[in-house]
Design a protein around this motif. Structure first.
Motif, PDB file in Angstrom:
ATOM      1  N   THR A  24       3.207  -7.710   8.807  1.00 45.19           N
ATOM      2  CA  THR A  24       3.834  -8.649   8.078  1.00 45.19           C
ATOM      3  C   THR A  24       3.582  -8.553   6.362  1.00 45.19           C
ATOM      4  N   TYR A  25       4.947  -8.552   6.034  1.00 42.98           N
ATOM      5  CA  TYR A  25       4.721  -8.231   4.607  1.00 42.98           C
ATOM      6  C   TYR A  25       5.245  -9.280   3.623  1.00 42.98           C
ATOM      7  N   PHE A  34      14.052 -12.204   8.218  1.00 40.82           N
ATOM      8  CA  PHE A  34      13.127 -12.573   7.329  1.00 40.82           C
ATOM      9  C   PHE A  34      13.022 -13.992   6.862  1.00 40.82           C
ATOM     10  N   GLU A  70       9.068 -13.025   3.124  1.00 37.42           N
ATOM     11  CA  GLU A  70       8.246 -12.520   4.053  1.00 37.42           C
ATOM     12  C   GLU A  70       8.815 -12.024   5.290  1.00 37.42           C
ATOM     13  N   ASP A  91       8.382  -9.209   8.978  1.00 36.40           N
ATOM     14  CA  ASP A  91       7.411  -8.511   9.952  1.00 36.40           C
ATOM     15  C   ASP A  91       8.255  -7.112  10.170  1.00 36.40           C
ATOM     16  N   ALA A  92       7.439  -5.979  10.221  1.00 41.75           N
ATOM     17  CA  ALA A  92       8.109  -4.796  10.233  1.00 41.75           C
ATOM     18  C   ALA A  92       6.837  -3.728  10.751  1.00 41.75           C
ATOM     19  N   ASP A 120       7.299  -0.695   9.458  1.00 36.38           N
ATOM     20  CA  ASP A 120       7.133  -0.173   8.211  1.00 36.38           C
ATOM     21  C   ASP A 120       8.201  -0.786   7.241  1.00 36.38           C
ATOM     22  N   PRO A 121       7.515  -1.099   6.045  1.00 40.61           N
ATOM     23  CA  PRO A 121       8.691  -1.978   5.241  1.00 40.61           C
ATOM     24  C   PRO A 121       9.857  -1.170   4.638  1.00 40.61           C
ATOM     25  N   GLU A 122       9.873  -0.112   4.698  1.00 42.46           N
ATOM     26  CA  GLU A 122      11.048   0.849   4.234  1.00 42.46           C
ATOM     27  C   GLU A 122      12.234   0.220   4.171  1.00 42.46           C
ATOM     28  N   VAL A 164      13.582  -2.440   4.729  1.00 43.13           N
ATOM     29  CA  VAL A 164      13.860  -3.793   3.993  1.00 43.13           C
ATOM     30  C   VAL A 164      13.714  -3.488   2.564  1.00 43.13           C
ATOM     31  N   LEU A 191       5.004  -5.981  -3.562  1.00 39.35           N
ATOM     32  CA  LEU A 191       4.727  -5.740  -1.992  1.00 39.35           C
ATOM     33  C   LEU A 191       3.403  -5.913  -1.630  1.00 39.35           C
ATOM     34  N   ARG A 206       0.838  -6.406   2.119  1.00 37.31           N
ATOM     35  CA  ARG A 206       0.615  -6.767   3.656  1.00 37.31           C
ATOM     36  C   ARG A 206      -0.214  -7.918   3.881  1.00 37.31           C
TER      37      ARG A 206
END
Length: 86
Positions: free
Chosen positions: A3-4, A28, A46, A48-49, A51-53, A55, A71, A73
């Motif tokens: 989660t980011y 999101f 917020e 979930d991924a 890898d956040p790349e 988004v 950003l 985590r």
């Protein structure tokens, strides 16, 4: 999967990011920024991924040094670890 949270320096930047994400296929949530990571405004995104790349690319494109956001985590215990400035 992690989660980011992206915390923004302005409400305008947060709303623009939310609008951009809403027009795509990214799942999101627009949330109140956690107090521990609050930036210039109280709105955060917020997601979930693994890898956040994806988004980050959708919101910021190739330009990542905007000074508009950070950003984080989110750990299992709810603590937020800053990954980078955006």
């Amino acid at each position: 999967m992690s989660t980011y949270v992206i915390a923004f320096e302005s409400s305008q930047a947060a709303m623009a990011a939310s609008k951009t994400l809403a027009s795509g296929s990214v799942d999101f949530r627009t949330i109140s920024a956690p107090a521990a990571i609050s930036a210039g405004c109280d709105i955060a995104v917020e997601f979930d991924a693994p890898d956040p790349e994806e988004v980050l690319a959708r919101i910021f494109g190739a330009k990542r040094d905007t000074g508009l956001a950070s950003l984080y985590r989110v750990a299992d215990d709810g603590a937020c670890e800053r990954i980078c400035a955006l």
